[in-house]
Motif scaffolding. Structure first.
Motif, PDB file in Angstrom:
ATOM      1  N   ARG A   1     -44.613   1.067   9.889  1.00  0.00           N
ATOM      2  CA  ARG A   1     -45.719   1.789   9.727  1.00  0.00           C
ATOM      3  C   ARG A   1     -46.967   0.623   9.538  1.00  0.00           C
ATOM      4  O   ARG A   1     -48.127   0.674  10.013  1.00  0.00           O
ATOM      5  N   ALA A   2     -46.995   0.353   8.351  1.00  0.00           N
ATOM      6  CA  ALA A   2     -48.033  -0.526   7.781  1.00  0.00           C
ATOM      7  C   ALA A   2     -48.235  -1.666   8.474  1.00  0.00           C
ATOM      8  O   ALA A   2     -49.407  -2.118   8.842  1.00  0.00           O
ATOM      9  N   GLU A   3     -47.186  -2.402   8.862  1.00  0.00           N
ATOM     10  CA  GLU A   3     -47.278  -3.540   9.734  1.00  0.00           C
ATOM     11  C   GLU A   3     -47.563  -3.509  11.173  1.00  0.00           C
ATOM     12  O   GLU A   3     -47.883  -4.210  11.659  1.00  0.00           O
ATOM     13  N   PHE A   4     -47.041  -2.367  11.752  1.00  0.00           N
ATOM     14  CA  PHE A   4     -47.115  -2.189  13.083  1.00  0.00           C
ATOM     15  C   PHE A   4     -47.784  -1.026  13.645  1.00  0.00           C
ATOM     16  O   PHE A   4     -49.043  -1.099  14.249  1.00  0.00           O
ATOM     17  N   TRP A   5     -47.258  -0.018  13.816  1.00  0.00           N
ATOM     18  CA  TRP A   5     -47.826   1.330  14.333  1.00  0.00           C
ATOM     19  C   TRP A   5     -49.261   1.871  13.495  1.00  0.00           C
ATOM     20  O   TRP A   5     -50.046   2.188  14.422  1.00  0.00           O
ATOM     21  N   GLU A   6     -49.585   1.630  12.437  1.00  0.00           N
ATOM     22  CA  GLU A   6     -50.768   1.904  11.560  1.00  0.00           C
ATOM     23  C   GLU A   6     -51.731   0.950  11.268  1.00  0.00           C
ATOM     24  O   GLU A   6     -52.604   0.990  10.788  1.00  0.00           O
ATOM     25  N   ASN A   7     -51.308  -0.296  11.728  1.00  0.00           N
ATOM     26  CA  ASN A   7     -52.056  -1.486  11.562  1.00  0.00           C
ATOM     27  C   ASN A   7     -53.355  -1.620  12.457  1.00  0.00           C
ATOM     28  O   ASN A   7     -53.155  -1.635  13.722  1.00  0.00           O
ATOM     29  N   THR A   8     -54.389  -1.499  11.877  1.00  0.00           N
ATOM     30  CA  THR A   8     -55.642  -1.648  12.576  1.00  0.00           C
ATOM     31  C   THR A   8     -56.839  -2.162  11.753  1.00  0.00           C
ATOM     32  O   THR A   8     -57.019  -1.816  10.685  1.00  0.00           O
ATOM     33  N   GLN A   9     -57.622  -2.949  12.369  1.00  0.00           N
ATOM     34  CA  GLN A   9     -58.775  -3.890  11.673  1.00  0.00           C
ATOM     35  C   GLN A   9     -59.944  -3.469  12.335  1.00  0.00           C
ATOM     36  O   GLN A   9     -59.752  -3.634  13.707  1.00  0.00           O
ATOM     37  N   PRO A  10     -61.099  -3.656  11.703  1.00  0.00           N
ATOM     38  CA  PRO A  10     -61.256  -3.479  10.489  1.00  0.00           C
ATOM     39  C   PRO A  10     -61.315  -2.082   9.901  1.00  0.00           C
ATOM     40  O   PRO A  10     -61.140  -1.260  10.471  1.00  0.00           O
ATOM     41  N   GLU A  11     -61.138  -2.010   8.701  1.00  0.00           N
ATOM     42  CA  GLU A  11     -61.197  -0.665   7.838  1.00  0.00           C
ATOM     43  C   GLU A  11     -62.242  -0.012   8.271  1.00  0.00           C
ATOM     44  O   GLU A  11     -63.616  -0.273   8.088  1.00  0.00           O
ATOM     45  N   GLN A  12     -62.118   1.310   8.507  1.00  0.00           N
ATOM     46  CA  GLN A  12     -63.114   2.255   8.811  1.00  0.00           C
ATOM     47  C   GLN A  12     -63.439   3.124   7.681  1.00  0.00           C
ATOM     48  O   GLN A  12     -62.676   4.075   7.133  1.00  0.00           O
ATOM     49  N   LEU A  13     -64.777   3.213   7.220  1.00  0.00           N
ATOM     50  CA  LEU A  13     -65.280   3.918   6.103  1.00  0.00           C
ATOM     51  C   LEU A  13     -66.449   4.796   6.203  1.00  0.00           C
ATOM     52  O   LEU A  13     -67.492   4.064   6.634  1.00  0.00           O
ATOM     53  N   ASP A  14     -66.595   5.904   5.822  1.00  0.00           N
ATOM     54  CA  ASP A  14     -67.901   6.519   5.847  1.00  0.00           C
ATOM     55  C   ASP A  14     -68.677   5.915   4.842  1.00  0.00           C
ATOM     56  O   ASP A  14     -68.124   5.409   3.749  1.00  0.00           O
ATOM     57  N   PRO A  15     -70.064   5.660   4.850  1.00  0.00           N
ATOM     58  CA  PRO A  15     -71.149   5.401   4.103  1.00  0.00           C
ATOM     59  C   PRO A  15     -71.082   6.202   2.920  1.00  0.00           C
ATOM     60  O   PRO A  15     -70.835   7.157   3.159  1.00  0.00           O
ATOM     61  N   PRO A  16     -71.356   5.559   1.769  1.00  0.00           N
ATOM     62  CA  PRO A  16     -71.283   6.443   0.550  1.00  0.00           C
ATOM     63  C   PRO A  16     -72.426   7.431   0.655  1.00  0.00           C
ATOM     64  O   PRO A  16     -73.383   7.333   1.451  1.00  0.00           O
ATOM     65  N   GLU A  17     -72.338   8.646  -0.019  1.00  0.00           N
ATOM     66  CA  GLU A  17     -73.061   9.895   0.017  1.00  0.00           C
ATOM     67  C   GLU A  17     -74.602   9.544  -0.160  1.00  0.00           C
ATOM     68  O   GLU A  17     -74.756   8.632  -1.395  1.00  0.00           O
ATOM     69  N   GLY A  18     -75.680   9.636   0.488  1.00  0.00           N
ATOM     70  CA  GLY A  18     -76.871   9.528   0.243  1.00  0.00           C
ATOM     71  C   GLY A  18     -77.581   8.188   0.965  1.00  0.00           C
ATOM     72  O   GLY A  18     -78.696   7.953   0.906  1.00  0.00           O
ATOM     73  N   GLU A  19     -76.763   7.590   1.673  1.00  0.00           N
ATOM     74  CA  GLU A  19     -77.156   6.396   2.671  1.00  0.00           C
ATOM     75  C   GLU A  19     -77.182   6.767   3.940  1.00  0.00           C
ATOM     76  O   GLU A  19     -76.510   7.731   4.443  1.00  0.00           O
TER      77      GLU A  19
END
Length: 351
Positions: free
Chosen positions: A333-351
């Motif tokens: 999963r880590a190396e194939f099926w769930e592998n995707t780049q770049p990492e997607q993150l919400d901005p910190p609260e308040g930004e």
């Protein structure tokens, strides 16, 4: 709250990596029809979303070898659809329909958790994982755009959002769900055929099988209103295009693997959707047609930074889910099926 969701996501990933077996501390929801040790034992079943009335109908898709891509003579063909090549896919279940708003909003709006608490229902072993799970931020506008919710297909999500929904559903049920690969999607769409569409080569027959640019009232329709393909899957042509796991690479078919190929995403754009939607011409509804995502799908998003969850201008993009018969290991999963780049993150609260 964001920290709680992040922790829940990490817990969920740890659980998913362990697989779903009788020895797990968080067992899968008991659905006898969903159990199989071989392709011959696979049956249709309805996945239950606990604490709601919603279910997801899943159909068994036998593994096999097929010719992927389109011939040079096919009308509307793009060069990225070739060359023709033999591909083998392993058995999996696939959603009978595209994921609908009534199924999707349970995750986004935490409807399962809210209903469980209001009704004071007994907490299941899976609820502790799901309660803290990562969910999308509030949309800045109505993502149905007035076209209908309920049994209409969910739209306007990013591939990241569709992937995260699958992770949530996996934690919710104890069974491993994900988006299909491009190869799995085309294999299921063709359903043993080698024509432009699963019903033949004549686009004049599309009215019987698909909602598209020539027979809609400028909007999508509830799922399952047209004829299914030979394997019982509805709306594989039209209504909404469907996310798959792959990066869009124009020449991928020249070098792709012969068994369960996947173009692991390395950049956000372009990625692949398949099947065509309610606003597309017939050539984009062909079984072998490939559509690339675009930054223009975020054009109306006024947020800075723009949302990792929504493609505000992708009004004919949705998804359906698959469940592989063989559950992959944590490493796979880590190396194939769930592998995707770049990492997607919400901005910190308040930004």
């Amino acid at each position: 709250m964001k920290m709680q969701r992040l922790l829940g996501s990490l817990i969920c990933c740890s659980f998913l990596a362990a697989g779903a077996t009788a020895a797990d501390p968080v067992p899968p929801l008991d659905l006898p029809e969903s159990q199989a040790n071989s392709a011959a034992e696979m049956k249709p079943y309805e996945e239950v979303i606990e604490h709601t009335d919603a279910t997801i109908e899943m159909l068994p898709i036998p593994g096999g070898v097929f010719t992927m891509g389109t011939p040079d003579t096919e009308q509307g063909r793009d060069d990225s659809e070739g060359p023709l090549h033999q591909v083998e896919v392993s058995p999996f279940w696939m959603g009978k329909y595209e994921i609908t708003w009534e199924q999707y909003e349970i995750w986004g709006d935490e409807l399962d958790t809210i209903r469980r608490r209001l009704l004071k229902s007994k907490e299941t072993p899976r609820d502790a994982v799901v309660d803290g799970f990562t969910r999308p931020t509030e949309p800045y506008t109505d993502m149905t755009f007035g076209m209908g919710s309920g049994r209409h297909p969910a739209i306007c999500m990013t591939q990241h959002a569709a992937r995260t929904y699958c992770q949530w559903l996996s934690a919710k049920t104890g069974r491993y769900y994900r988006l299909p690969t491009e190869a799995e999607w085309e294999y299921a769409c063709r359903a043993g055929t080698n024509t432009a569409y699963s019903f033949g080569d004549d686009p004049e027959m599309l009215d019987d099988y698909a909602w598209y640019g020539e027979n809609t009232n400028d909007q999508y329709e509830p799922v399952g209103q047209k004829k299914p393909n030979p394997w019982g899957l509805y709306d594989m042509h039209g209504n909404v295009s469907e996310w798959v796991l792959d990066q869009y690479l124009p020449d991928f078919f020249k070098t792709s693997a012969k068994l369960n190929p996947l173009a692991i995403p390395k950049v956000l754009f372009p990625r692949v959707v398949r099947g065509g939607g309610w606003d597309n011409d017939p050539e984009l509804l062909r079984s072998g047609a490939r559509i690339a995502s675009s930054e223009e799908w975020k054009e109306q998003d006024p947020q800075l930074p723009q949302s990792i969850w929504y493609h505000t201008d992708a009004l004919s993009v949705g998804f359906r889910i698959v469940r592989p018969l063989t559950v992959p290991s944590e490493k796979e999963r880590a190396e194939f099926w769930e592998n995707t780049q770049p990492e997607q993150l919400d901005p910190p609260e308040g930004e």
